[in-house]
Scaffold this motif. Structure first.
Motif, PDB file in Angstrom:
ATOM      1  N   ASP A   3     -21.161 -36.385  23.185  1.00  0.00           N
ATOM      2  CA  ASP A   3     -21.746 -35.099  23.573  1.00  0.00           C
ATOM      3  C   ASP A   3     -20.665 -34.069  23.839  1.00  0.00           C
ATOM      4  O   ASP A   3     -19.551 -34.406  24.211  1.00  0.00           O
ATOM      5  N   LYS A 274     -27.948 -26.038  30.489  1.00  0.00           N
ATOM      6  CA  LYS A 274     -28.673 -27.282  30.696  1.00  0.00           C
ATOM      7  C   LYS A 274     -29.859 -27.359  29.726  1.00  0.00           C
ATOM      8  O   LYS A 274     -30.093 -28.381  29.081  1.00  0.00           O
ATOM      9  N   GLU A 275     -30.576 -26.263  29.635  1.00  0.00           N
ATOM     10  CA  GLU A 275     -31.748 -26.214  28.771  1.00  0.00           C
ATOM     11  C   GLU A 275     -31.330 -26.297  27.288  1.00  0.00           C
ATOM     12  O   GLU A 275     -31.963 -26.971  26.484  1.00  0.00           O
ATOM     13  N   GLN A 277     -28.608 -27.683  26.060  1.00  0.00           N
ATOM     14  CA  GLN A 277     -28.147 -29.034  25.768  1.00  0.00           C
ATOM     15  C   GLN A 277     -29.333 -29.975  25.553  1.00  0.00           C
ATOM     16  O   GLN A 277     -29.334 -30.798  24.642  1.00  0.00           O
ATOM     17  N   ALA A 278     -30.348 -29.822  26.417  1.00  0.00           N
ATOM     18  CA  ALA A 278     -31.536 -30.672  26.288  1.00  0.00           C
ATOM     19  C   ALA A 278     -32.206 -30.426  24.936  1.00  0.00           C
ATOM     20  O   ALA A 278     -32.679 -31.354  24.280  1.00  0.00           O
ATOM     21  N   LYS A 279     -32.220 -29.172  24.518  1.00  0.00           N
ATOM     22  CA  LYS A 279     -32.837 -28.826  23.231  1.00  0.00           C
ATOM     23  C   LYS A 279     -32.075 -29.489  22.089  1.00  0.00           C
ATOM     24  O   LYS A 279     -32.670 -30.085  21.193  1.00  0.00           O
ATOM     25  N   GLU A 281     -30.414 -32.112  22.090  1.00  0.00           N
ATOM     26  CA  GLU A 281     -30.545 -33.569  22.084  1.00  0.00           C
ATOM     27  C   GLU A 281     -31.957 -34.043  21.793  1.00  0.00           C
ATOM     28  O   GLU A 281     -32.198 -35.232  21.630  1.00  0.00           O
ATOM     29  N   THR A 282     -32.896 -33.099  21.756  1.00  0.00           N
ATOM     30  CA  THR A 282     -34.268 -33.475  21.422  1.00  0.00           C
ATOM     31  C   THR A 282     -34.273 -34.114  20.039  1.00  0.00           C
ATOM     32  O   THR A 282     -33.612 -33.639  19.121  1.00  0.00           O
ATOM     33  N   SER A 294     -31.395 -35.817  16.106  1.00  0.00           N
ATOM     34  CA  SER A 294     -31.434 -34.749  17.106  1.00  0.00           C
ATOM     35  C   SER A 294     -31.396 -33.402  16.402  1.00  0.00           C
ATOM     36  O   SER A 294     -31.008 -33.306  15.238  1.00  0.00           O
TER      37      SER A 294
END
Lengths: 323, 162
Positions: A3, A274-275, A277-279, A281-282, A294
């Motif tokens: 990451d 944060k948001e 990064q989460a996107k 990794e979806t 991803s």
């Protein structure tokens, strides 16, 4: 899975043995070098020479952003993947205007398709975006690169105008950069610069040369192929993050500085990162490779498709959201 | 063109992989299987002198005696047949340089080994393979995708399928 690492505070990167440390006023923190594939510095970060050589040896690029969140440059490891054949073919597809237009048009088709998907999603949720959808659907992408670029410009323009219908807070007046003058412009700029480096690091893992691009001019001072790739994914990644953060009140007036233009402050940046990064990794099941991938990896696959296109193996078809 | 043992292995396993590899598109980075394989190569047979170069090729290690033996270390026997041809190619190379040898394939993790001897028949096959490799690699386009049971773990999988 490796990451990216984001550093938002000021400090020093140093090496002791084969361990990388980040040192600041709060203390010394060991960083897991085997789990990092890039480092993005949003604070003032100094690198000691030991840390630099370790990072270059491991093939980890370090990207620097200024206080406004703009990309400044990278410490880029020596290119480990080198294929003369790919770079020669990639360049030929740039220098032949017809071949270039084929790829540029595909990229804009991807942008158009992904924007429409995003707008239709909000239409279903009861947002009044129908007129913008119609405007964008009307765009017929063809002609030479200059015409394709004006298609692209109009598509983005309609799309940005639709933001006022989608967003519960903040106004979208017009797209302005350097410095952004409204909150939304600040969010778009910040998100786009993040996506740009994500695309760049995916390109780095392929044989494509990051400077040879098709929609953007390679003469632009940045790695313009990353701009090409990133554009296709902006509606899928950046704008979806922005809409979520704004409409759920996760970002408010307090998260911005209003001195020189409007910019996210440190807390705001952290929330966004944060948001974002989460996107990235979806994951989603890919119909062709029949594996979960991803959103970030979709950009790598885009590079693979371009490689196959320039080699003449398979015609490039840009990424279009299929879900 | 310099034909390597790996290229002979790819020739038997997948001609498309061979084309990409020989045209400098090598996907064997950042892959756990490759790292494990490299680790096994480094850690096993630590008393032997490893990576012996002979002409165009490089063997894992050699034991000298009445008749020399060339060893090839592998992580797994999944690609048995392609790997055999890699070793036959080494034996053919050695013979050409007047150093006749037998071959042994070793799978340390599986505690398994296999002895190979170069026969006139195999020699003939290898000569044909070399010619064919040169032909495939010099083609302007990569050969089409052919689905095989081991595609799923190939490092070229995404490049081929997308």
């Amino acid at each position: 899975m490796k990451d990216p690492l984001y550093i938002t505070s000021h400090g020093i990167l140093q090496r002791k043995g084969n361990t990388l440390y980040f040192v600041n006023e709060e203390g010394k923190k060991a960083l897991p070098i085997n789990r990092i594939n890039e480092i993005n510095c949003y604070g003032k970060v100094s690198l000691k020479s030991g840390a630099s050589s370790l990072l270059m040896k491991e093939g980890i690029p370090v990207n620097f952003f200024n206080m406004y969140g703009y990309y400044e440059g990278s410490l880029y490891p020596r290119v480990q993947l080198n294929s003369g054949l790919v770079v020669v073919q990639q360049s030929q597809h740039y220098s032949d205007p017809e071949k270039r237009a084929v790829i540029a048009a595909e990229i804009v088709e991807g942008i158009k398709n992904n924007i429409l998907k995003t707008l239709r999603y909000y239409l279903k949720k009861g947002k009044d975006v129908e007129p913008y959808i119609q405007d964008i659907e009307k765009e017929v992408i063809k002609g030479d690169v200059a015409q394709i670029m004006s298609n692209e410009g109009r598509i983005w323009h309609s799309y940005y105008q639709s933001f006022n219908k989608i967003l519960k807070n903040f106004e979208m007046d017009k797209r302005e950069i350097r410095p952004p003058t409204t909150e939304i412009n600040a969010l778009i700029s910040f998100g786009n610069s993040l996506l740009y480096v994500s695309a760049l690091s995916e390109i780095y893992h392929t044989y494509l040369h990051p400077s040879v691009s098709y929609l953007h001019e390679p003469a632009e001072r940045r790695f313009s192929l990353a701009l090409d790739i990133a554009d296709i994914f902006k509606p899928v990644i950046v704008e979806r993050v922005i809409f979520k953060l704004v409409n759920n009140n996760m970002l408010t007036e307090k998260d911005f500085n209003h001195d020189v233009g409007v910019l996210l402050n440190e807390k705001g940046k952290r929330i966004f990162l944060k948001e974002y990064q989460a996107k990235l990794e979806t994951t989603i099941k890919h119909p062709e490779i029949k594996r979960k991938v991803s959103y970030k990896y979709l950009m790598r696959l885009e590079c693979y498709k371009l490689i196959k296109h320039v080699l003449g193996d398979k015609e490039y078809r840009s990424f279009r959201m299929w879900w | 063109m310099r034909v390597t043992g790996v290229m002979v292995q790819y020739y038997v396993a997948c001609k498309r992989e061979l084309w990409f590899f020989a045209n400098q598109i090598n996907m064997n980075y950042d892959n756990d299987d490759i790292s494990i394989g490299r680790h096994i190569h480094e850690k096993s047979f630590s008393r032997e002198k490893k990576n012996v170069n002979l002409g165009d090729v490089s063997f894992d290690f050699v034991k000298t005696g009445e008749k020399n033996t060339i060893f090839e270390i592998k992580k797994s026997s999944k690609l048995e047949e392609p790997v055999r041809y890699q070793l036959y190619y080494y034996l053919w190379n050695a013979k050409k340089l007047g150093k006749e040898a037998d071959g042994v394939l070793v799978y340390p993790k599986e505690k398994k080994r296999e002895k190979l001897t170069l026969t006139p028949e195999k020699e003939h096959e290898i000569e044909h393979i070399i010619k064919d490799i040169e032909k495939i690699v010099s083609q302007p386009l990569p050969p089409p995708v052919v689905i095989k049971p081991y595609c799923k773990r190939c490092t070229y999988y995404e490049l081929c399928m997308v």
